[in-house]
Design a protein around this motif. Structure first.
Motif, mmCIF file in Angstrom:
data_model
loop_
_atom_site.group_PDB
_atom_site.id
_atom_site.type_symbol
_atom_site.label_atom_id
_atom_site.label_comp_id
_atom_site.label_asym_id
_atom_site.label_seq_id
_atom_site.Cartn_x
_atom_site.Cartn_y
_atom_site.Cartn_z
ATOM 1 N N THR A 72 0.795 -1.225 0.000
ATOM 2 C CA THR A 72 0.000 0.000 0.000
ATOM 3 C C THR A 72 0.827 1.276 0.000
ATOM 4 O O THR A 72 0.535 2.194 -0.738
ATOM 5 C CB THR A 72 -0.958 0.028 1.207
ATOM 6 N N ARG A 73 1.862 1.356 0.825
ATOM 7 C CA ARG A 73 2.621 2.598 0.864
ATOM 8 C C ARG A 73 4.045 2.457 0.352
ATOM 9 O O ARG A 73 4.818 3.401 0.383
ATOM 10 C CB ARG A 73 2.612 3.179 2.279
ATOM 11 N N GLY A 74 4.413 1.272 -0.113
ATOM 12 C CA GLY A 74 5.759 1.039 -0.608
ATOM 13 C C GLY A 74 6.042 1.813 -1.881
ATOM 14 O O GLY A 74 5.145 2.096 -2.686
ATOM 15 N N ARG A 75 7.279 2.189 -2.059
ATOM 16 C CA ARG A 75 7.739 2.880 -3.266
ATOM 17 C C ARG A 75 8.692 1.958 -4.000
ATOM 18 O O ARG A 75 9.479 1.247 -3.385
ATOM 19 C CB ARG A 75 8.465 4.172 -2.900
ATOM 20 N N HIS A 76 8.639 2.017 -5.327
ATOM 21 C CA HIS A 76 9.509 1.202 -6.165
ATOM 22 C C HIS A 76 10.647 2.062 -6.697
ATOM 23 O O HIS A 76 10.437 3.229 -7.036
ATOM 24 C CB HIS A 76 8.753 0.620 -7.359
ATOM 25 N N THR A 77 11.804 1.484 -6.796
ATOM 26 C CA THR A 77 12.940 2.170 -7.394
ATOM 27 C C THR A 77 13.883 1.134 -7.991
ATOM 28 O O THR A 77 13.925 -0.005 -7.541
ATOM 29 C CB THR A 77 13.685 3.047 -6.361
ATOM 30 N N MET A 78 14.596 1.558 -9.019
ATOM 31 C CA MET A 78 15.610 0.686 -9.616
ATOM 32 C C MET A 78 16.936 0.941 -8.919
ATOM 33 O O MET A 78 17.317 2.084 -8.676
ATOM 34 C CB MET A 78 15.760 0.954 -11.115
ATOM 35 N N CYS A 79 17.619 -0.134 -8.590
ATOM 36 C CA CYS A 79 18.885 -0.030 -7.865
ATOM 37 C C CYS A 79 19.935 -0.896 -8.542
ATOM 38 O O CYS A 79 19.620 -1.908 -9.165
ATOM 39 C CB CYS A 79 18.719 -0.505 -6.427
ATOM 40 N N THR A 80 21.164 -0.490 -8.355
ATOM 41 C CA THR A 80 22.298 -1.290 -8.777
ATOM 42 C C THR A 80 22.922 -1.891 -7.524
ATOM 43 O O THR A 80 23.171 -1.193 -6.548
ATOM 44 C CB THR A 80 23.342 -0.421 -9.504
ATOM 45 N N VAL A 81 23.154 -3.189 -7.582
ATOM 46 C CA VAL A 81 23.799 -3.861 -6.456
ATOM 47 C C VAL A 81 25.282 -3.521 -6.513
ATOM 48 O O VAL A 81 25.965 -3.822 -7.482
ATOM 49 C CB VAL A 81 23.586 -5.386 -6.499
ATOM 50 N N VAL A 82 25.759 -2.857 -5.467
ATOM 51 C CA VAL A 82 27.155 -2.436 -5.403
ATOM 52 C C VAL A 82 28.022 -3.558 -4.849
ATOM 53 O O VAL A 82 29.119 -3.817 -5.347
ATOM 54 C CB VAL A 82 27.290 -1.161 -4.532
ATOM 55 N N GLU A 83 27.509 -4.228 -3.830
ATOM 56 C CA GLU A 83 28.297 -5.245 -3.137
ATOM 57 C C GLU A 83 27.342 -6.168 -2.396
ATOM 58 O O GLU A 83 26.261 -5.765 -1.991
ATOM 59 C CB GLU A 83 29.241 -4.501 -2.189
ATOM 60 N N VAL A 84 27.763 -7.404 -2.217
ATOM 61 C CA VAL A 84 26.986 -8.364 -1.431
ATOM 62 C C VAL A 84 27.884 -8.892 -0.317
ATOM 63 O O VAL A 84 28.906 -9.524 -0.582
ATOM 64 C CB VAL A 84 26.470 -9.528 -2.299
ATOM 65 N N ASP A 85 27.502 -8.568 0.926
ATOM 66 C CA ASP A 85 28.251 -9.041 2.092
ATOM 67 C C ASP A 85 27.582 -10.292 2.634
ATOM 68 O O ASP A 85 26.376 -10.304 2.879
ATOM 69 C CB ASP A 85 28.266 -7.986 3.203
ATOM 70 N N GLU A 86 28.379 -11.322 2.817
ATOM 71 C CA GLU A 86 27.876 -12.560 3.420
ATOM 72 C C GLU A 86 28.186 -12.512 4.904
ATOM 73 O O GLU A 86 29.343 -12.403 5.293
ATOM 74 C CB GLU A 86 28.556 -13.759 2.765
ATOM 75 N N GLN A 87 27.153 -12.578 5.740
ATOM 76 C CA GLN A 87 27.329 -12.518 7.182
ATOM 77 C C GLN A 87 26.825 -13.815 7.803
ATOM 78 O O GLN A 87 25.678 -14.188 7.603
ATOM 79 C CB GLN A 87 26.570 -11.328 7.778
ATOM 80 N N ARG A 88 27.700 -14.455 8.535
ATOM 81 C CA ARG A 88 27.331 -15.695 9.221
ATOM 82 C C ARG A 88 27.110 -15.384 10.691
ATOM 83 O O ARG A 88 27.929 -14.730 11.325
ATOM 84 C CB ARG A 88 28.416 -16.744 9.066
ATOM 85 N N HIS A 89 25.997 -15.870 11.204
ATOM 86 C CA HIS A 89 25.648 -15.679 12.611
ATOM 87 C C HIS A 89 25.593 -17.064 13.250
ATOM 88 O O HIS A 89 24.748 -17.881 12.894
ATOM 89 C CB HIS A 89 24.302 -14.977 12.748
ATOM 90 N N THR A 90 26.498 -17.298 14.175
ATOM 91 C CA THR A 90 26.570 -18.595 14.841
ATOM 92 C C THR A 90 26.024 -18.460 16.254
ATOM 93 O O THR A 90 26.387 -17.543 16.984
ATOM 94 C CB THR A 90 28.023 -19.096 14.889
ATOM 95 N N THR A 91 25.146 -19.383 16.619
ATOM 96 C CA THR A 91 24.558 -19.414 17.947
ATOM 97 C C THR A 91 24.883 -20.759 18.580
ATOM 98 O O THR A 91 24.651 -21.804 17.977
ATOM 99 C CB THR A 91 23.031 -19.226 17.874
ATOM 100 N N THR A 92 25.433 -20.713 19.780
ATOM 101 C CA THR A 92 25.747 -21.941 20.502
ATOM 102 C C THR A 92 24.724 -22.115 21.620
ATOM 103 O O THR A 92 24.437 -21.174 22.352
ATOM 104 C CB THR A 92 27.170 -21.863 21.098
ATOM 105 N N HIS A 93 24.176 -23.320 21.712
ATOM 106 C CA HIS A 93 23.161 -23.630 22.711
ATOM 107 C C HIS A 93 23.774 -24.509 23.796
ATOM 108 O O HIS A 93 24.526 -25.442 23.500
ATOM 109 C CB HIS A 93 21.970 -24.333 22.051
#
Length: 190
Positions: A72-93
């Motif tokens: 309903t209120r979202g706006r659309h725009t065209m973007c260029t992907v500059v970089e993709v960062d891979e982030q790993r989140h490890t959780t120990t139980h």
């Protein structure tokens, strides 16, 4: 869900407080009916099932609200992907003694963007959506309350309302059936 319309972090805190209050209220309300130990395990299982179903219903409604806000209120725009960062989140139980029981890892891909509208500056996905240099159509919330997503994903979740009503119906049926069976069984045993 409250984050989409509320004033920021107080809404998020209120949403979590309501979810936890509902979960624990539903789960531990079975203690009001405990009259004998022989029904304790059955009551525990029924209340656990009811509480998990209610949390699932809440999650479905929350996802639907966020999707509806972007529609309903979202706006659309065209973007260029500059970089993709891979982030790993490890959780120990850990168990109650402090021994490691298991470790889980979640990977998020932060897609840094250069957009025609000047914003958003990123979107985060659980998968690599595009590679650097790619052009992506992105939908974002102009108020900044909901994270940006690729436009092709907006509206793709479908309406969860039949699922929500079915889940609520199951919870109510389980709860009322449990109370009826419990009281009949207790009356027969006395």
């Amino acid at each position: 869900m409250l984050n989409a319309h509320g004033p920021g972090w107080p809404s998020v805190a209120l949403g979590w407080a309501l979810l936890l209050a509902g979960f624990f209220g539903g789960f531990f309300s079975f203690l009001l009916y405990v009259r004998s130990e022989r029904w304790f395990i059955a009551q525990f299982l029924v209340m656990g099932l009811s509480s998990l179903l209610l949390c699932g219903v809440a999650a479905a409604v929350s996802g639907s609200v966020e999707d509806e806000v972007l529609q309903t209120r979202g706006r659309h725009t065209m973007c260029t992907v500059v970089e993709v960062d891979e982030q790993r989140h490890t959780t120990t139980h850990y168990d109650s003694v402090g021994n490691v029981t298991h470790t889980s890892t979640r990977t998020d891909y932060v897609h840094r963007l250069n957009c025609a509208a000047g914003r958003p500056d990123k979107f985060i996905m659980g998968v690599r959506w595009a590679s650097p240099g790619s052009r992506v159509d992105v939908t974002y919330d102009p108020r900044g309350r909901i994270g940006a997503v690729p436009t092709s994903l907006v509206g793709g979740q479908g309406e969860p309302w039949p699922l929500v009503w079915a889940g609520l119906g199951v919870v109510i049926t389980v709860r009322l059936g449990y109370v009826a069976v419990f009281f009949v069984a207790e009356r027969r045993s006395t």
